[in-house]
Design an enzyme around this catalytic site. Structure first.
Site, short mmCIF file in Angstrom:
data_model
loop_
_atom_site.label_atom_id
_atom_site.label_comp_id
_atom_site.label_asym_id
_atom_site.label_seq_id
_atom_site.Cartn_x
_atom_site.Cartn_y
_atom_site.Cartn_z
N MET A 253 7.88 2.66 12.43
CA MET A 253 7.67 2.37 11.01
C MET A 253 7.05 1.00 10.81
O MET A 253 6.93 0.24 11.75
CB MET A 253 9.03 2.41 10.32
N CYS A 254 6.71 0.72 9.63
CA CYS A 254 6.18 -0.57 9.18
C CYS A 254 5.94 -0.37 7.68
O CYS A 254 5.86 0.75 7.21
CB CYS A 254 4.82 -0.91 9.80
N GLY A 255 5.85 -1.45 6.95
CA GLY A 255 5.54 -1.33 5.53
C GLY A 255 4.25 -2.07 5.23
O GLY A 255 4.01 -3.15 5.78
#
Lengths: 302, 230
Positions: free
Chosen positions: A1-3
């Site tokens: 994940m990452c934003g």
């Protein structure tokens, strides 16, 4: 994940509040990326004879006590150029006259452990390890002004958790890229680019995408052509958000494996991995909210 | 019968979901409104009561997942996996839905007024899905039972490796997946479609404007000529 988040303000008055508006967007992505955070902001464009160089001193022995004024004196004395610096702990934005490559070269030669984050007439980059709230507080993100900003919260999967492997990555001048996803052919891209004289600074997969696209732009591609090439060459999962001095560009891989939501409002364009980072923007109920499609290019002008 | 309202900017989502999971919920309350959802994940997931729930705004991932009996309405958009593995009841998204809407759902009705993202109805196991707009690629992938009705267009590889689910499409299909083919629509299928259109608020749409797709059943059994592929 990452934003990932991006904000481009259309109403000039909002430029003063760019950091303030962006802050809840960044914090909203904490669960997606709690290990590091960073941003690139575009503001205070310098004239054609000057460049801004963002520098990170966290790898030097002095760390946040680095002697930034000493650096400026050294540059002035040895290169006979204008140089000034605005420092905040282990980050500084240096403004220099003359050939920027000469200044970069001098810095690397005399301070090999300084890490150069970006070069351009309007870009400044801040990135570090820590939660998004800690990093934002360290560099006072909420006070930032400018026309547009892209910011990233990282959950590392493809390389270690260090400041230089946080996003944004930059290449060339006034170009940066942030990425949610993972590339399976990053090493292949690197083997393709290195013989062309393109230097890599980390083993991070996003750096390969950043340098690939910037290389295509340098070869004369328009942004659209460069992204067309990227769709063919990049193998993996990605939502990529790119910024230049006057544009934001967004693409998603053909399987739309990684999310993105866009809000277009009369006063701004906001992009985030999820709606929860857009929910607190003023007037969001009047914005056109949509999900960008896979393998399509979205470009907004500042 | 009481109606209750929760503001998610004031009340923690976990508290609201725990209330919705309470014993004999249907005897205590008939309607629950949830305001300020602001894209939070798993709102009203795991319900098992005959109540009405309205989420006023945009919901995040897995909204109304695993739903049983409840009738959930989302006035805005829904994130990934809305109504995933629904067993019964209904979920109505008035805006658009992201990827994997209604994934593996076994019963109930999912209505999406806007577009749905990729993989809508992936591995559908018996639920009905009606999409007012278009669906993205790989929709109804390996769908086993149930119906996917698409009033707009479908992306690539529609119904790839489909089993016995039915796909009704009014618009264009970019491409069909492996073993998915157009079928002749008989009276029984027309009745199923007409019923679903009426229940989804599209009763004026003609069943004759749709095409039916289903399994060619060529992948059901091992074929010795394919041995080289393994």
């Amino acid at each position: 994940m990452c934003g990932i988040v991006g904000l481009l303000v259309k109403k000039p008055a909002l430029r003063e509040q760019l950091g303030e508006l962006m802050m809840p967007m960044l914090i909203g992505m904490t669960e997606r990326g709690p290990d590091s955070a960073g941003l690139a902001v575009f503001n205070d464009t310098v004239d054609v004879d000057h460049r801004k160089i963002s520098i990170y001193s966290g790898f030097t022995e002095a760390g946040e006590d680095f002697d930034w004024n000493g650096l400026v004196h050294g540059l002035r004395e040895h290169l006979v150029i204008d140089a000034r610096v605005q420092a905040r702990g282990n980050h500084a934005v240096l403004t220099v006259s003359g050939e920027p490559e000469a200044a970069r070269h001098w810095i690397k030669e005399h301070h090999p452990r300084l890490h150069l984050l970006s070069t351009g007439r309007s870009i400044s980059v801040f990135k570090d390890v820590g939660t998004p709230a800690e990093v934002a507080d360290r560099y006072d993100f909420k006070s930032l002004k400018g026309t547009h900003v892209v910011a990233h919260t990282r959950m590392a999967t493809e390389s270690a958790i260090t400041a230089d492997r946080a996003h944004p990555f930059t290449a060339g001048e006034d170009f940066c890229l942030i990425h949610n996803g993972s590339l399976s052919n990053a090493a292949g891209l690197r083997r393709k680019l290195e013989p062309l004289g393109i230097h890599f600074e980390t083993d991070n997969d996003t750096e390969a995408a950043c340098r690939y696209i910037e290389w295509r732009l340098g070869e004369g591609d328009t942004l659209h052509q460069a992204l067309d090439h990227a769709f063919k060459e990049l193998d993996g999962f990605y939502t990529l958000l790119m910024a230049t001095s006057d544009q934001l560009a967004l693409v998603r891989d053909p399987f739309a494996c990684k999310p993105a939501v866009v809000a277009e409002h009369d006063d701004y364009v906001a992009i985030a991995s999820e709606f929860r980072s857009l929910a607190h923007l003023p007037g969001i109920r009047d914005a056109k909210v949509f999900e960008p499609g896979p393998e399509e290019m979205y470009v907004w002008k500042a | 019968m009481e109606s209750l309202s929760f503001d998610l900017s004031q009340t923690a989502l976990r508290e609201v979901n725990q209330f919705l999971h309470g014993a004999d919920l249907a005897s205590k309350v008939s309607k629950v409104s949830i305001t300020q959802p602001d894209g939070k994940h798993a709102i009203a997931a795991g319900l098992n009561a005959d109540v009405e729930v309205e989420i006023d705004g945009h919901a995040g991932y897995y909204a109304a997942g695993m739903n049983q009996l409840a009738r959930v309405t989302i006035t805005g958009s829904a994130g990934t996996g809305v109504a995933e593995n629904m067993m019964s009841g209904s979920v109505h998204v008035k805006g658009f839905a992201s990827n994997a809407a209604g994934a593996t759902a076994q019963g109930g009705l999912l209505v999406i007024d806007g577009d749905a993202g990729l993989r809508c109805g992936i591995s559908l196991k018996g639920a009905d899905i009606v999409v007012g707009g278009s669906v993205g690629s790989f929709s109804a992938f390996m769908a086993q039972a149930g119906n996917l009705v698409i009033l707009g267009d479908a992306g690539e590889a529609l119904g790839d490796s489909i089993y016995e689910a039915r796909i009704f499409v009014r618009g264009k299909v970019k491409s069909l997946g492996a073993d998915c083919e157009e079928k002749t629509m008989g009276d029984a299928e027309k009745k199923i479609l007409a019923d679903l259109l009426a229940r989804a608020g599209h009763k004026d749409v003609s069943v004759d404007s749709f095409k039916l797709y289903g399994s060619a059943r060529t992948l059901y059994n091992f074929h010795v000529d394919n041995a080289g592929a393994y």
